[in-house]
Design an enzyme around this catalytic site. Sequence first.
Site, mmCIF file in Angstrom:
data_model
loop_
_atom_site.group_PDB
_atom_site.id
_atom_site.type_symbol
_atom_site.label_atom_id
_atom_site.label_comp_id
_atom_site.label_asym_id
_atom_site.label_seq_id
_atom_site.Cartn_x
_atom_site.Cartn_y
_atom_site.Cartn_z
ATOM 1 N N ASP A 154 0.781 -1.055 0.076
ATOM 2 C CA ASP A 154 -0.015 -0.166 -0.012
ATOM 3 C C ASP A 154 0.672 1.255 0.136
ATOM 4 O O ASP A 154 1.733 1.470 1.089
ATOM 5 C CB ASP A 154 -0.703 0.075 1.185
ATOM 6 C CG ASP A 154 -2.121 1.039 1.284
ATOM 7 O OD1 ASP A 154 -1.752 2.314 0.746
ATOM 8 O OD2 ASP A 154 -3.117 0.669 1.539
ATOM 9 N N VAL A 155 0.579 2.219 -0.916
ATOM 10 C CA VAL A 155 1.564 3.173 -1.157
ATOM 11 C C VAL A 155 1.253 4.216 0.118
ATOM 12 O O VAL A 155 2.244 5.187 0.337
ATOM 13 C CB VAL A 155 1.306 3.990 -2.223
ATOM 14 C CG1 VAL A 155 1.646 3.229 -3.640
ATOM 15 C CG2 VAL A 155 0.021 4.540 -2.365
ATOM 16 N N TYR A 195 -9.250 15.544 -4.335
ATOM 17 C CA TYR A 195 -8.600 14.959 -5.383
ATOM 18 C C TYR A 195 -8.032 15.821 -6.218
ATOM 19 O O TYR A 195 -6.830 15.956 -6.581
ATOM 20 C CB TYR A 195 -9.603 14.202 -6.193
ATOM 21 C CG TYR A 195 -9.251 13.471 -7.531
ATOM 22 C CD1 TYR A 195 -8.692 12.079 -7.148
ATOM 23 C CD2 TYR A 195 -9.075 14.075 -8.708
ATOM 24 C CE1 TYR A 195 -8.255 11.485 -8.605
ATOM 25 C CE2 TYR A 195 -8.626 13.428 -9.696
ATOM 26 C CZ TYR A 195 -8.221 12.016 -9.738
ATOM 27 O OH TYR A 195 -7.901 11.659 -10.806
ATOM 28 N N THR A 208 -11.973 3.845 -18.738
ATOM 29 C CA THR A 208 -11.621 2.782 -17.775
ATOM 30 C C THR A 208 -13.021 2.483 -16.962
ATOM 31 O O THR A 208 -14.079 2.802 -17.486
ATOM 32 C CB THR A 208 -10.975 3.570 -16.599
ATOM 33 O OG1 THR A 208 -11.764 4.685 -15.877
ATOM 34 C CG2 THR A 208 -9.843 3.991 -16.995
HETATM 35 P P1 NDP Z 1 -8.323 2.368 -11.127
HETATM 36 O O1 NDP Z 1 -8.852 2.805 -9.804
HETATM 37 O O2 NDP Z 1 -8.585 1.817 -12.382
HETATM 38 O O3 NDP Z 1 -6.674 1.708 -10.571
HETATM 39 C C1 NDP Z 1 -5.994 2.089 -9.675
HETATM 40 C C2 NDP Z 1 -5.356 1.066 -8.991
HETATM 41 O O4 NDP Z 1 -4.433 1.551 -7.951
HETATM 42 C C3 NDP Z 1 -6.187 -0.095 -8.393
HETATM 43 O O5 NDP Z 1 -5.856 -1.317 -8.482
HETATM 44 C C4 NDP Z 1 -6.179 0.381 -6.805
HETATM 45 O O6 NDP Z 1 -6.462 -0.899 -6.095
HETATM 46 C C5 NDP Z 1 -4.594 0.716 -6.789
HETATM 47 N N1 NDP Z 1 -4.521 1.587 -5.437
HETATM 48 C C6 NDP Z 1 -5.271 2.539 -5.059
HETATM 49 N N2 NDP Z 1 -4.918 3.002 -3.895
HETATM 50 C C7 NDP Z 1 -3.608 2.314 -3.587
HETATM 51 C C8 NDP Z 1 -2.891 2.225 -2.586
HETATM 52 N N3 NDP Z 1 -3.079 3.279 -1.622
HETATM 53 N N4 NDP Z 1 -1.628 1.703 -2.753
HETATM 54 C C9 NDP Z 1 -1.534 0.928 -3.716
HETATM 55 N N5 NDP Z 1 -2.380 0.668 -4.863
HETATM 56 C C10 NDP Z 1 -3.500 1.339 -4.908
HETATM 57 O O7 NDP Z 1 -7.577 3.874 -11.366
HETATM 58 P P2 NDP Z 1 -7.320 4.365 -12.963
HETATM 59 O O8 NDP Z 1 -6.645 3.487 -13.892
HETATM 60 O O9 NDP Z 1 -8.547 5.032 -13.627
HETATM 61 O O10 NDP Z 1 -6.362 5.715 -12.683
HETATM 62 C C11 NDP Z 1 -4.989 5.501 -12.430
HETATM 63 C C12 NDP Z 1 -4.616 6.818 -12.147
HETATM 64 O O11 NDP Z 1 -4.623 7.817 -13.203
HETATM 65 C C13 NDP Z 1 -4.950 7.546 -10.812
HETATM 66 O O12 NDP Z 1 -3.824 8.066 -10.273
HETATM 67 C C14 NDP Z 1 -6.062 8.450 -11.191
HETATM 68 O O13 NDP Z 1 -6.087 9.409 -10.269
HETATM 69 C C15 NDP Z 1 -5.318 8.795 -12.693
HETATM 70 N N6 NDP Z 1 -6.420 9.484 -13.800
HETATM 71 C C16 NDP Z 1 -7.256 8.830 -14.081
HETATM 72 C C17 NDP Z 1 -8.259 9.456 -15.000
HETATM 73 C C18 NDP Z 1 -9.314 8.530 -15.670
HETATM 74 O O14 NDP Z 1 -10.216 9.050 -16.293
HETATM 75 N N7 NDP Z 1 -9.725 7.178 -15.094
HETATM 76 C C19 NDP Z 1 -8.107 10.566 -15.405
HETATM 77 C C20 NDP Z 1 -7.001 11.564 -14.700
HETATM 78 C C21 NDP Z 1 -6.137 10.910 -13.740
HETATM 79 P P3 NDP Z 1 -7.671 -0.998 -5.507
HETATM 80 O O15 NDP Z 1 -8.699 -2.077 -6.251
HETATM 81 O O16 NDP Z 1 -7.504 -1.779 -3.965
HETATM 82 O O17 NDP Z 1 -8.478 0.176 -5.297
#
Ligand code: NDP
Length: 254
Positions: A64-65, A158, A193
Site C-alpha cells: 500500500d503506497v 482529489y 476505464t
Molecule cells: P483504477 O481505480 O482503475 O486503478 C487504480 C489502482 O490503484 C487499483 O488497482 C487500486 O487498487 C490501486 N490503488 C489504489 N490505492 C492504492 C494504494 N494506497 N496503494 C497501492 N495501490 C493502490 O484507476 P485508473 O486506472 O482510472 O487511474 C490511474 C491513475 O490515473 C490514478 O492516479 C488516477 O487518479 C489517474 N487519472 C485517471 C483518470 C481517468 O479518467 N480514469 C483521469 C486522470 C487521472 P484497489 O482496487 O484496491 O482500489
Amino acid sequence: MSGLSVYGLQGRVAVVTGAARGIGATISRHLAALGATVVLADRNATVEETARELGSPASALVFDVTDSKAVDAAAKQVLDKHGRVDILVANAGIAYEKSAVDHTDEDWRRVMAVNLDGVFYTARAFAPAMIAKKTGAMVLISSIAGVKAVRPELHVGYDVAKAGVAHMARILAIEWAPFGIRVNAVGPGYVDTELLAEVGRTQPEVMKIWIEDMPIGRLLRQEEIAGTVGFLVSDAATGVNGHLLMTDGGYSVS
Ligand code: NDP
C-alpha cells in the site's frame, strides 16, 4: 542512438504502482512491450494475476503506497532482486465524489494519503537506487483536475492532491537533476476505464458533459496515456525534465 531505438527500454527495470488494473496495467503492458522488466505494484493482490498475464520477466509486488515502511521495504526487495531501478511510474490513486462542505476530515486525509503522500513515499523510496547509478526516470500521474476546475463532478481533495503531484514533479526534477534522474508528470483527461464506463451507465448526463468538454469528442484510450509515459521514460525524452505533459485531447487548453 537514433530512429526508433531511442524509444526502446531493453535492459531497464520499471516499477509501476496501481498496476493491478486500469491505466497502471496498460502502462505496464506498454513498458514491457518496449523491452522493460516491469514490476507491477498494487495494494490489490489481483496484481499477481495481471503480472502473470504479462508473462516473464514481469513480476508483482503487493503493498500500500500510504504505508511508507511497506514502500521502503518494496524498494529494497526490487533492488535485491534486480540490482537496479531505472523507471518509476507513480500511478496509484483513488477517485471519489463529494461536495466540499460534505468532506469529512477522514475523506480529506484519505485522498491526501493515497494521491499525495503515496506518490511522495514512492518517489522517495526508489530515488536512492537511481541516485546510486546516476540514472533514472520517474513519471508521476496527475490529472486535468490538477490544472483546471473540472465539471460537473466535485472532489476538491482529489483536485488539490493532483495539483500537488504536478508541482512535486517540478521540485523533485530540480533536486535530483544533478544525479541524472528526470521527474515528469502526466495529466490525463477523461480516460476510458471501468470506473468511467460505470458513470456512463448510471449517469449518462455526466458522461455527456465530459464528452462535450473534450475537444477530441471522445474519452482518451488507456493506451494513449501509456504512450506518453513510454515516451517520457525513454531516451527520446532525455531533455524533458520537471514537465507536466497533459494527455487530455486538448481539454486543459480549451
Ligand atoms: P483504477 O481505480 O482503475 O486503478 C487504480 C489502482 O490503484 C487499483 O488497482 C487500486 O487498487 C490501486 N490503488 C489504489 N490505492 C492504492 C494504494 N494506497 N496503494 C497501492 N495501490 C493502490 O484507476 P485508473 O486506472 O482510472 O487511474 C490511474 C491513475 O490515473 C490514478 O492516479 C488516477 O487518479 C489517474 N487519472 C485517471 C483518470 C481517468 O479518467 N480514469 C483521469 C486522470 C487521472 P484497489 O482496487 O484496491 O482500489
